[in-house]
Each structure stands twice: as structure tokens, then as C-alpha cells.
Design an enzyme around this catalytic site. Structure first.
Site, PDB file in Angstrom:
ATOM      1  N   GLY A  33       0.835  -1.351  -0.103  1.00  0.00           N
ATOM      2  CA  GLY A  33      -0.331  -0.041  -0.195  1.00  0.00           C
ATOM      3  C   GLY A  33       0.808   1.272  -0.379  1.00  0.00           C
ATOM      4  CG  ASN A  34      -0.226   4.578  -1.420  1.00  0.00           C
ATOM      5  OD1 ASN A  34      -0.836   5.501  -1.035  1.00  0.00           O
ATOM      6  ND2 ASN A  34      -0.766   3.804  -2.433  1.00  0.00           N
ATOM      7  NE  ARG A  35       4.902   6.144   5.223  1.00  0.00           N
ATOM      8  CZ  ARG A  35       4.968   5.276   6.550  1.00  0.00           C
ATOM      9  NH1 ARG A  35       4.584   5.559   6.838  1.00  0.00           N
ATOM     10  NH2 ARG A  35       5.896   4.308   6.337  1.00  0.00           N
ATOM     11  CB  ALA A 100      -2.157   7.567  -3.583  1.00  0.00           C
TER      12      ALA A 100
END
Ligand code: CTP
Ligand code: CA
Length: 219
Positions: A33-35, A100
Site C-alpha cells: 500500500g501507500n501513505r 494514489a
């Protein structure tokens, strides 16, 4: 009453917004995943609603609460986000891709939890995800489609290249190397980049930036 009418510049519009990160499964309990906080897309959804639009928010996994008065479709993966976005785009009159989206996803997600003693994991084979902004742009006809570019270095130059590559109408270039802009920040330093030129915007709160973007999309 006049002021209210003037502020309802998106009355009759149906706006699709993608927001948040995506989670790409490695196995049933692990993901890549990402932030992304989802804040920018949620600010856009709130602003579009307040400007009179019917809003569909396709939202990846994040903690930020989704706004009231907006249709929310929760998704996990880039592929689920693509499917939800394409379905809702059929009824939409404009779209903003603020998500994102993971650029890669595991090629062979396991259908069971990987056990370290039995199936040690030292690398994960990845394949590219589909480009949702590009897919919407290809189908856009005369509808307005806008994307984001969170960049370091020369945000405007990268955004101009992205505008060409994606085929959308505008890119909001965001300078994430600054402490007052980008991930986790409540303000953003951005440029509105179209084929006609570049408009530099001042440092703005996300809800003010959202309003500026939607005003420009309303034309
Ligand atoms: N985007 C998308 N689907 C993807 C990747 C990106 O819809 N699979 C959208 C984002 O929501 C954003 C825009 O494309 O509006 C630009 O995303 P970004 O990650 O900056 O661009 P990429 O094309 O993925 O290029 P890179 O990450 O290498 O800069
Ligand atoms: Ca990317």
C-alpha cells in the site's frame, strides 16, 4: 438567494472522484500500500457537493471519514477502483482522479496466509496496474477529466508530460518536496496545468484548492 445560486455552479453535474490509496494483496492478510490519507479527494467531494453537484466518491482504504451527502463506493485494489470508476463514469459529466493508485500489484497473490517456515518469502513478483485516469480519458468524449501529479523536483514539467501521456484536460501539479504541501499536509502548493498554459496557485488549504479546481472545471 443570488449568492447561493452563484455558488451552485455545479448544479446538474455528476462528478466522479477517486481518492485514497489502494491495497494490493500478497495473501489474505498482507498487502502492498501507500501513505495516502485520502484528504484531497475527500475535500474535492465535499466542495463539489456544496457547489451543487451529485458526487460519487470511489474511495480506497483510509481512515478519513467520508462526507455526508455523497455516494461512497469503498474499494481495496487498483482493479476494483478501475471497475467502480468505469461504471460510475457512464453517468458522470466530469471526473477527478485524486487517488494514489498502486503502480504495481503482486502477480500471484496467495489464496492462503503464507507461513514463514513453509513458504519463505524473499521476493514478490509484481505486474503493473491499469491506469484509471488514462482509461477515463480515453472514454471522455466532451466530458472534463482532471488528474493530479504529486512530484518533487520540477512539478510543472512532470505534470505537462503527464497531461500528454494520460490524455486528460488538466493536471493539478503538487510540490510534495515542501513541508507546506503534499502528503499529510493540510495545505498545498499547486499549479493548474492545461494544454493552454500553467496557472500558479498560492499555498492553499485543501478545501480552498478543491474549490479552485472545481471552479476551473465548471468553466
Ligand atoms: N493514476 C490512476 N491510475 C493509476 C496511476 C495513476 O488513475 N494506475 C492517476 C492518479 O490518480 C493521478 C495521476 O494518475 O491523478 C498521476 O498519478 P501518478 O502516480 O503521479 O502518475 P503515474 O502515471 O503513476 O507516474 P509516476 O508514479 O511514475 O510518476
Ligand atoms: Ca504512480
Amino acid at each position: 438567494e443570488r449568492a447561493l445560486a452563484a455558488s451552485q455552479v455545479l448544479a446538474g453535474e455528476r462528478v466522479l472522484i477517486t481518492a485514497g490509496p489502494t491495497h494490493e494483496p500478497i495473501d489474505p492478510v498482507r498487502f502492498i500500500g501507500n501513505r495516502s490519507s485520502g484528504k484531497m479527494g475527500i475535500a474535492l467531494a465535499r466542495a463539489a457537493r456544496d457547489m451543487g453537484a451529485e458526487v460519487t466518491l470511489v474511495l480506497g482504504p483510509c481512515d478519513a471519514p467520508a462526507p455526508h451527502g455523497v455516494r461512497v463506493e469503498r474499494v481495496e485494489t487498483a482493479h476494483e477502483m478501475l471497475d467502480a470508476a468505469l461504471a460510475s463514469f457512464e453517468q458522470a459529466t466530469m471526473a477527478i482522479c485524486a487517488a494514489a493508485v498502486a503502480d504495481y500489484t503482486p502477480a500471484h497473490p496467495a489464496d492462503h496466509k503464507l507461513k514463514k517456515g513453509i513458504e519463505p518469502l524473499s521476493s514478490i513478483e509484481l505486474v503493473p496496474t491499469e491506469d484509471i485516469l488514462r482509461a477515463l480519458s480515453e472514454r471522455k468524449g466532451d466530458r472534463v477529466v482532471v488528474g493530479f501529479a504529486a512530484e518533487t523536483g520540477d512539478p510543472v514539467a512532470y505534470a505537462q508530460r503527464k497531461l500528454d501521456r494520460k490524455g486528460c484536460d488538466a493536471i493539478v501539479a503538487n510540490d510534495v518536496s515542501r513541508s507546506d504541501s503534499g502528503f499529510g499536509s493540510d495545505t498545498d502548493k499547486a499549479w493548474w496545468v492545461t494544454a493552454d498554459g500553467v496557472e500558479e496557485l498560492p499555498v492553499l488549504a485543501k478545501d480552498e484548492l478543491a474549490r479552485k479546481i472545481l471552479q476551473r472545471m465548471a468553466g
